[in-house]
Motif scaffolding. Structure first.
Motif, mmCIF file in Angstrom:
data_model
loop_
_atom_site.group_PDB
_atom_site.id
_atom_site.type_symbol
_atom_site.label_atom_id
_atom_site.label_comp_id
_atom_site.label_asym_id
_atom_site.label_seq_id
_atom_site.Cartn_x
_atom_site.Cartn_y
_atom_site.Cartn_z
ATOM 1 N N ALA A 85 45.766 26.152 113.142
ATOM 2 C CA ALA A 85 45.320 25.450 111.766
ATOM 3 C C ALA A 85 45.776 24.074 111.706
ATOM 4 O O ALA A 85 47.055 23.704 112.349
ATOM 5 C CB ALA A 85 46.172 26.354 110.521
ATOM 6 N N PRO A 86 45.081 23.227 111.011
ATOM 7 C CA PRO A 86 45.253 21.658 110.914
ATOM 8 C C PRO A 86 46.632 21.417 109.933
ATOM 9 O O PRO A 86 46.944 22.145 109.219
ATOM 10 C CB PRO A 86 44.316 21.366 110.047
ATOM 11 C CG PRO A 86 43.655 22.202 109.541
ATOM 12 C CD PRO A 86 43.711 23.545 110.433
ATOM 13 N N ASN A 87 47.133 20.346 110.251
ATOM 14 C CA ASN A 87 48.219 19.978 109.517
ATOM 15 C C ASN A 87 47.556 19.158 108.224
ATOM 16 O O ASN A 87 46.665 18.469 108.091
ATOM 17 C CB ASN A 87 49.125 18.790 110.173
ATOM 18 C CG ASN A 87 50.244 18.359 109.646
ATOM 19 O OD1 ASN A 87 50.043 18.164 108.074
ATOM 20 N ND2 ASN A 87 51.229 18.333 109.975
ATOM 21 N N THR A 88 48.060 19.907 107.155
ATOM 22 C CA THR A 88 47.357 19.526 105.583
ATOM 23 C C THR A 88 48.443 18.571 105.010
ATOM 24 O O THR A 88 47.927 18.374 103.758
ATOM 25 C CB THR A 88 46.866 20.867 104.887
ATOM 26 O OG1 THR A 88 48.097 21.571 104.687
ATOM 27 C CG2 THR A 88 45.893 21.632 105.726
ATOM 28 N N THR A 89 49.394 17.987 105.571
ATOM 29 C CA THR A 89 50.349 17.143 104.799
ATOM 30 C C THR A 89 50.447 15.616 105.260
ATOM 31 O O THR A 89 50.752 14.683 104.575
ATOM 32 C CB THR A 89 51.835 17.821 104.768
ATOM 33 O OG1 THR A 89 52.199 17.604 106.102
ATOM 34 C CG2 THR A 89 51.669 19.144 103.957
ATOM 35 N N ASN A 90 49.756 15.403 106.419
ATOM 36 C CA ASN A 90 49.842 14.298 107.077
ATOM 37 C C ASN A 90 48.541 13.239 106.460
ATOM 38 O O ASN A 90 47.637 13.708 106.333
ATOM 39 C CB ASN A 90 49.695 14.325 108.469
ATOM 40 C CG ASN A 90 50.872 14.573 109.169
ATOM 41 O OD1 ASN A 90 51.957 14.601 108.782
ATOM 42 N ND2 ASN A 90 50.834 14.817 110.499
ATOM 43 N N LYS A 119 46.017 16.635 114.177
ATOM 44 C CA LYS A 119 46.942 17.224 114.932
ATOM 45 C C LYS A 119 46.819 18.728 114.195
ATOM 46 O O LYS A 119 46.391 18.932 112.884
ATOM 47 C CB LYS A 119 48.299 16.808 114.911
ATOM 48 C CG LYS A 119 48.473 15.574 115.631
ATOM 49 C CD LYS A 119 48.163 15.891 117.167
ATOM 50 C CE LYS A 119 48.550 14.311 117.935
ATOM 51 N NZ LYS A 119 48.596 14.578 119.199
ATOM 52 N N ASP A 120 47.571 19.660 114.740
ATOM 53 C CA ASP A 120 47.536 21.139 114.116
ATOM 54 C C ASP A 120 49.145 21.211 113.789
ATOM 55 O O ASP A 120 49.920 20.135 113.634
ATOM 56 C CB ASP A 120 47.369 22.194 115.369
ATOM 57 C CG ASP A 120 48.372 22.321 116.389
ATOM 58 O OD1 ASP A 120 49.210 21.503 116.348
ATOM 59 O OD2 ASP A 120 47.763 22.656 117.450
ATOM 60 N N THR A 121 49.580 22.379 113.432
ATOM 61 C CA THR A 121 50.878 22.588 112.815
ATOM 62 C C THR A 121 51.832 23.148 113.751
ATOM 63 O O THR A 121 53.109 23.461 113.195
ATOM 64 C CB THR A 121 50.727 23.557 111.632
ATOM 65 O OG1 THR A 121 50.138 24.714 112.288
ATOM 66 C CG2 THR A 121 49.854 23.045 110.602
ATOM 67 N N THR A 133 46.395 18.020 119.546
ATOM 68 C CA THR A 133 45.243 17.213 119.106
ATOM 69 C C THR A 133 44.045 18.357 118.749
ATOM 70 O O THR A 133 43.691 19.146 119.643
ATOM 71 C CB THR A 133 44.835 16.145 119.896
ATOM 72 O OG1 THR A 133 45.866 15.114 119.816
ATOM 73 C CG2 THR A 133 43.429 15.596 119.454
ATOM 74 N N GLY A 134 43.707 18.363 117.543
ATOM 75 C CA GLY A 134 42.332 19.284 117.340
ATOM 76 C C GLY A 134 41.201 18.721 117.393
ATOM 77 O O GLY A 134 39.895 19.131 118.102
ATOM 78 N N ALA A 135 41.080 17.288 116.939
ATOM 79 C CA ALA A 135 39.903 16.427 117.067
ATOM 80 C C ALA A 135 40.404 14.883 117.051
ATOM 81 O O ALA A 135 41.319 14.625 116.549
ATOM 82 C CB ALA A 135 38.985 16.698 115.769
ATOM 83 N N THR A 136 39.670 13.982 117.563
ATOM 84 C CA THR A 136 39.982 12.739 117.520
ATOM 85 C C THR A 136 38.658 12.016 116.808
ATOM 86 O O THR A 136 37.640 12.151 117.002
ATOM 87 C CB THR A 136 40.047 12.178 118.957
ATOM 88 O OG1 THR A 136 41.211 12.851 119.728
ATOM 89 C CG2 THR A 136 40.558 10.632 118.970
#
Length: 517
Positions: A202-207, A109-111, A117-120
């Motif tokens: 931008a992507p989520n960088t904490t998940n 996911k993104d932020t 969803t950015g990619a699966t």
């Protein structure tokens, strides 16, 4: 000075003066025997390709491709572990499913407040192992880049570092990195495939993302699923996926359906394979004998065991499990040289059998009946001592000249070796040199087997003969395109009975011969 390979020029029609050099290949051909330790197994697993033969040679390979042992019928990881314990370290494994198997997946996911969803990521194989996969997106080593990590527990993580771009470009680059690799850095993922989503943020960088939804597709598998269907190389399923893989010993894990035995027999005879199977749990030798006769299988390519199943200590699941006897004896057979019988060979990883656990060892009369029924059985004690071993060394043929393990294994070994060695003669002209070359190659190979004590006549007669001359290649046959070699090989005889005549008493006169015997 031109150089030619032999046969490239017509040496009877040269016109230009000069020196012509022809490179002549060696006239002495060397035959190397085909591998006889290739062990094929078919069953279910929690990971790995479906209906495709996969090489397994170590516990690491087994876990990597098929997951860990499960307490269930048809379990491949269990059968592989047993085979490796018994020395079968050249396995070809085919996973089957009931068609309901699903690959686990997770959306990255993104932020945004409502993440998009950015990619699966979808696991590269179906199965519940996929549910243990995790993925994270973090800052990359280089400035203004990102790092994707895909983790499978107990294995080295896959790291895709230096993924650049922003918004939709980043997600496209991430998908490319997973599916195609990063040029000059690493190859494609061996755990997952990626598909693009719709995010431009931008992507989520904490998940930490955990895959889910993977299923094995094992619940509806039956004995017929293990046998599968034949067809072209891309359509074959089950046992038939082992065609052309060089398998010499075959075990369809836990198969007991006698209506499938003719299919196994036909496949085994066509491929030069020794197929192992057994009766259902607890089935007596008389019951299994009836099933064998009803199935109409009378074939030296098959070994059928009594339904006296075997206990094995599963250290992964901490259980003493009851398992099919063919899984043990087939592995032992594959681990041995082809001239060696399974009779009386110690099976060191067995903790018991159904009969032994009930304190009902087989009598000599029962073992004799099992021999007469064209069956084998694992039991303890064995002729050599108090250990578990195969008790008859017989295949399912009623022909006493062909009903030993060594006949099956040696005949397949020799036939497959000769079949693989002489394809080069097709298309050549039949000459005396070619005949001598082929005959010499066969004789040299057989002499090696004799020197290795794999064939021979214990009483001093010839171990083999090879005829390839005008007597068995008359003009009419030669003119029709045939070249025939007649090969006879004498196998070493397996000792089934050792008779000792003892004469004792105080009136016995002992005579000792001074002549060597």
């Amino acid at each position: 000075m031109p150089i030619y390979q032999l046969g490239q020029i017509n040496t009877a029609a040269l016109q230009t003066p000069g020196l012509y050099v022809q490179v002549v290949p060696p006239r002495t051909r060397i035959i190397n025997g085909v591998p006889t330790d290739v062990y094929g197994q078919v069953g279910v697993a929690s990971w790995g390709p479906v209906n495709s033969a996969t090489l397994v040679g170590s516990p690491t390979d087994a876990q990597n491709f098929f997951g860990v042992q499960q307490v269930r019928k048809y379990d491949l990881a269990t059968a592989i572990a047993i085979g490796l314990q018994l020395g079968a370290a050249n396995q070809r494994i085919v996973r089957v499913t009931d068609g309901t198997d699903v690959a686990a997946s997770v959306a990255l996911k993104d932020t945004l407040g409502t993440p998009v969803t950015g990619a699966t990521l979808t696991a590269i194989y179906t199965g519940t192992v996929g549910n243990t996969l995790q993925a994270t997106i973090t800052a990359g080593t280089q400035q203004n880049t990102f790092k994707l990590t895909i983790l499978r527990p107990n294995f080295t993580p896959e790291v895709f570092d230096g993924i650049s771009g922003s918004g939709a470009t980043f997600w496209a680059n991430l998908v490319s990195a997973v599916n195609n690799g990063l040029s000059g850095i690493r190859g494609p993922s061996q755990l997952a495939v990626a598909t693009i989503g719709t995010s431009i943020t931008a992507p989520n960088t904490t998940n930490t993302y955990t895959f889910a939804g993977g299923t094995d597709g094992a619940g509806g598998v039956t004995d017929s699923t293990l046998v599968g269907v034949d067809g072209t190389s891309t359509a074959r399923k089950g046992m038939y996926a082992l065609r052309g893989t060089g398998v010499q010993v075959l075990n369809l894990v836990d198969l007991t359906d006698s209506t499938q035995w003719p299919n196994i027999s036909t496949f085994a005879s066509g491929e030069g394979v020794y197929g192992f199977t057994q009766g259902p749990v607890g089935a007596s030798y008389s019951t299994v004998s009836t099933s064998l006769n009803t199935a109409g299988v009378d074939d030296w390519h098959m070994k059928v065991l009594v339904g006296d199943w075997v206990y094995w200590n599963d250290t992964v699941n901490t259980q003493n499990r009851l398992l099919a006897p063919a899984t043990f004896l087939a592995a032992q057979c594959a681990a041995q040289a082809p001239h060696v019988s399974t009779l009386n060979k110690r099976l060191g990883n067995i903790t018991g059998t159904q009969r032994v656990a009930q304190n009902q060892p087989y009598s000599g009369a029962e073992i004799g009946a099992i021999v007469g029924a064209r069956l084998d059985v694992i039991s303890n004690p064995s002729p050599g001592g108090s250990y578990y071993a195969g008790q008859t060394g017989r295949n399912s043929s009623s022909d006493p000249t062909r009903n030993g393990d060594n006949y099956t294994r040696m005949t397949n070994f020799l036939a497959l070796t000769l079949a693989s060695a002489f394809g080069y003669v097709i298309g050549q002209n039949q000459t005396m040199d070619l005949r001598r070359e082929a005959k010499s190659a066969i004789e040299s190979f057989l002499l090696t087997l004799q020197q290795q004590k794999m064939i021979g006549d214990v009483n001093g007669g010839p171990a083999f003969s090879v005829q390839l001359n005008a007597e068995n290649n008359p003009d009419a046959r030669v003119a029709a395109g045939y070249m025939q070699a007649d090969v006879q090989v004498k196998y070493l005889s397996v000792i089934f009975y050792f008779l000792v005549n003892l004469e004792g008493g105080q009136t016995v006169t002992v005579q000792v011969s001074s002549k060597p015997r």
